[in-house]
Design an enzyme around this catalytic site. Sequence first.
Site, mmCIF file in Angstrom:
data_model
loop_
_atom_site.group_PDB
_atom_site.id
_atom_site.type_symbol
_atom_site.label_atom_id
_atom_site.label_comp_id
_atom_site.label_asym_id
_atom_site.label_seq_id
_atom_site.Cartn_x
_atom_site.Cartn_y
_atom_site.Cartn_z
ATOM 1 N N ASP A 1 -84.676 9.989 46.963
ATOM 2 C CA ASP A 1 -84.180 10.362 45.410
ATOM 3 C C ASP A 1 -85.087 11.544 45.047
ATOM 4 O O ASP A 1 -86.343 11.443 45.119
ATOM 5 C CB ASP A 1 -84.331 9.389 44.566
ATOM 6 C CG ASP A 1 -84.216 9.785 43.053
ATOM 7 O OD1 ASP A 1 -84.249 10.906 42.848
ATOM 8 O OD2 ASP A 1 -83.544 8.838 42.274
ATOM 9 N N CYS B 1 -81.147 17.803 47.896
ATOM 10 C CA CYS B 1 -79.712 17.616 47.675
ATOM 11 C C CYS B 1 -78.876 18.351 48.729
ATOM 12 O O CYS B 1 -78.167 19.349 48.397
ATOM 13 C CB CYS B 1 -79.078 17.706 46.437
ATOM 14 S SG CYS B 1 -80.109 17.010 45.043
ATOM 15 N N ALA B 2 -79.266 18.051 49.906
ATOM 16 C CA ALA B 2 -78.998 19.004 51.308
ATOM 17 C C ALA B 2 -77.507 18.981 51.722
ATOM 18 O O ALA B 2 -76.957 19.760 52.467
ATOM 19 C CB ALA B 2 -79.985 19.070 52.184
ATOM 20 N N ALA B 3 -77.044 17.516 51.831
ATOM 21 C CA ALA B 3 -75.793 16.933 52.536
ATOM 22 C C ALA B 3 -74.841 17.490 52.011
ATOM 23 O O ALA B 3 -74.571 17.410 50.816
ATOM 24 C CB ALA B 3 -76.019 15.437 52.718
ATOM 25 N N PRO B 4 -73.672 17.821 52.866
ATOM 26 C CA PRO B 4 -73.772 17.839 54.246
ATOM 27 C C PRO B 4 -74.375 19.075 55.101
ATOM 28 O O PRO B 4 -74.122 18.926 56.334
ATOM 29 C CB PRO B 4 -72.265 17.759 54.793
ATOM 30 C CG PRO B 4 -71.535 18.616 53.846
ATOM 31 C CD PRO B 4 -72.457 18.541 52.211
ATOM 32 N N CYS C 1 -72.262 23.998 41.622
ATOM 33 C CA CYS C 1 -70.717 24.590 42.027
ATOM 34 C C CYS C 1 -69.917 24.052 40.727
ATOM 35 O O CYS C 1 -68.973 23.461 40.948
ATOM 36 C CB CYS C 1 -70.241 23.790 43.231
ATOM 37 S SG CYS C 1 -70.155 22.200 43.266
ATOM 38 N N ASP D 1 -79.522 22.573 45.182
ATOM 39 C CA ASP D 1 -78.306 22.515 45.213
ATOM 40 C C ASP D 1 -77.842 21.391 44.542
ATOM 41 O O ASP D 1 -77.460 20.264 45.145
ATOM 42 C CB ASP D 1 -77.509 22.797 46.456
ATOM 43 C CG ASP D 1 -75.850 23.054 46.264
ATOM 44 O OD1 ASP D 1 -75.363 23.226 45.249
ATOM 45 O OD2 ASP D 1 -75.393 22.913 47.438
ATOM 46 N N GLY E 1 -74.646 22.867 54.647
ATOM 47 C CA GLY E 1 -74.298 24.273 54.822
ATOM 48 C C GLY E 1 -75.444 24.973 54.554
ATOM 49 O O GLY E 1 -75.564 25.967 55.500
ATOM 50 N N ASP F 1 -81.849 14.251 50.960
ATOM 51 C CA ASP F 1 -80.712 13.762 50.309
ATOM 52 C C ASP F 1 -80.844 12.272 49.963
ATOM 53 O O ASP F 1 -81.404 11.601 50.704
ATOM 54 C CB ASP F 1 -79.356 14.086 51.024
ATOM 55 C CG ASP F 1 -78.091 14.266 50.232
ATOM 56 O OD1 ASP F 1 -77.688 15.258 49.831
ATOM 57 O OD2 ASP F 1 -77.658 13.109 49.836
HETATM 58 C C1 LIG Z 1 -73.601 19.593 45.977
HETATM 59 S S1 LIG Z 1 -73.837 18.550 47.224
HETATM 60 C C2 LIG Z 1 -74.910 19.326 48.200
HETATM 61 C C3 LIG Z 1 -74.243 20.171 49.288
HETATM 62 C C4 LIG Z 1 -75.331 20.740 50.314
HETATM 63 N N1 LIG Z 1 -76.334 21.416 49.639
HETATM 64 C C5 LIG Z 1 -74.404 21.805 51.018
HETATM 65 O O1 LIG Z 1 -74.652 22.978 50.998
HETATM 66 O O2 LIG Z 1 -73.843 21.289 51.940
HETATM 67 C C6 LIG Z 1 -74.933 17.354 46.236
HETATM 68 C C7 LIG Z 1 -75.635 16.303 47.020
HETATM 69 O O3 LIG Z 1 -76.699 15.779 46.404
HETATM 70 C C8 LIG Z 1 -77.133 14.424 46.665
HETATM 71 N N2 LIG Z 1 -77.823 13.950 45.457
HETATM 72 C C9 LIG Z 1 -77.383 13.622 44.590
HETATM 73 N N3 LIG Z 1 -78.381 13.208 43.737
HETATM 74 C C10 LIG Z 1 -79.647 13.228 44.474
HETATM 75 C C11 LIG Z 1 -81.069 12.937 44.223
HETATM 76 N N4 LIG Z 1 -81.421 12.347 42.987
HETATM 77 N N5 LIG Z 1 -81.750 12.965 45.064
HETATM 78 C C12 LIG Z 1 -81.471 13.529 46.372
HETATM 79 N N6 LIG Z 1 -80.069 13.802 46.582
HETATM 80 C C13 LIG Z 1 -79.128 13.612 45.555
HETATM 81 C C14 LIG Z 1 -75.759 14.092 47.098
HETATM 82 O O4 LIG Z 1 -75.933 12.651 48.009
HETATM 83 C C15 LIG Z 1 -75.052 15.275 47.443
HETATM 84 O O5 LIG Z 1 -75.170 15.172 48.952
#
Ligand SMILES: C[S@@+](CC[C@H](N)C(=O)[O-])C[C@H]1O[C@@H](n2cnc3c(N)ncnc32)[C@H](O)[C@@H]1O
Length: 438
Positions: free
Chosen positions: A292, A245-248, A361, A308, A250, A266
């Site tokens: 996923d 769950c890496a995007a964007p 968060c 995250d 940081g 992501d």
């Molecule tokens: C809290 S944000 C992540 C922020 C990121 N880690 C950073 O530090 O910039 C949560 C992310 O989880 C992704 N996400 C949500 N459900 C997911 C899943 N089942 N598998 C992969 N990614 C997922 C979303 O697309 C979103 O980009």
Amino acid sequence: MNTETLAARRVVLDLLESVLRRRVPLDDALDQHRGLPGLEPRDRAFVRLLTATVIRRLGQIDAVVLSLLARPDLPKAGVLDILRVSAAQLLFLGTPAHAAVDTGVELAVAKGLAGMKGLINAVLRRLAREGADLLAAQDAGRLNTPDWLWLAWRQHYGTGHTRAIVDAHLVEAPLDITVKGDPHAWAERLEATVLPTGTLRRAAGGSVTELPGFNEGAWWVQDAAAALPARLLGDVAGLTVIDLCAAPGGKTAQLAAAGAKVTAVDRSAPRLDRLSRNMERLGLSVATAVADATKWQPDEPVDAVLLDAPCSATGTIRRHPDVARLKTPEDVGRLSGVQRRLLDRAIDMVKPGGLVVYCTCSLQPEEGEEQLSKLLSRRLDVMVEPIIPVDLAYGAEADVEALAPLVTDSGDVRTTPGHWAELGGLDGFFMTRLRRTA
Ligand SMILES: C[S@@+](CC[C@H](N)C(=O)[O-])C[C@H]1O[C@@H](n2cnc3c(N)ncnc32)[C@H](O)[C@@H]1O
């Protein structure tokens, strides 16, 4: 009022309609609004500020408006939003009374509500006269906090700390920056202070892309609390790390800058695309996978995973006041199910002996402390690797005493906007460090 100023206020009314009635997040509503790109940059910034102020102060504004109406309920949406926009200008943005009143009346005409001009004019004139006194008698933090959040926070954090949280929500968060190199070397150039965790902090506002070092990729924007989870993995140089769950990106950037071989996963292709562009600007190289994470599997187990997880984001209300209005207890319940599945998958991805850092968060215990205690009762192949304050420090001279309140007795980290109030607060995060034992 000139036509551009009127156009900007009309955009604010559209945005309020999107956020408060169609339940679109404010950032998405801003991205989607067709009229916004046509405005001057200064007007665009004002639109964002005014909309965010109405949403941040919604409870206070509605209470004042209601007290000035000779009826027990709020007026219809179109009229109410016009009153809210003018009230936010009058009460919180220092707009002169005559300008705020005129704005309200002209907006009513522009929106086909000329029949309501009298009411709007009368309410706003009284608001200009009596507003400051009415405001002074209010409990601002409580009024702007929906009941379910107030009750949940009071139960978990106690009344005193909940007050600190809701008071911190009244002010927009400062701009926090993570630098690739030495923060002290960048502090002066960026007119920033260095926090005990090594994050640089400067006042919010202005264009980030015009600051020194942005184009060279010397730093990225990241809340001070958001910069802590990656640090909990310790020295990652040469290790294989999955950022789930890496995007964007940081945290991906922190791990890659520290020398890890990172795979960023992501499920959102556009968000992962943004991550790739961010890494390019920063001159960092990582592998990516659009997937996923509840189903995806690495080719082989890795040294560490950072998860995250998607969450209600109630820890980010200072930056995103719309979160307080859009998220519901049902969201927390649904998301905690997703977090549970992701956490199990994250542990499965790591080698025995490897580390998993889990964070959200959110200020809701269901997405943090309770998620962890449920994990520990259902899985015997994982244990908490307790965090100590020095794990959060940057550099030998860091103020470890300032870090101690962020670490819980059970060795996890809990940050809230009520922490470090004198330094400008922190986003709300829960983070824990786990070691896979078998
Ligand atoms: C809290 S944000 C992540 C922020 C990121 N880690 C950073 O530090 O910039 C949560 C992310 O989880 C992704 N996400 C949500 N459900 C997911 C899943 N089942 N598998 C992969 N990614 C997922 C979303 O697309 C979103 O980009």
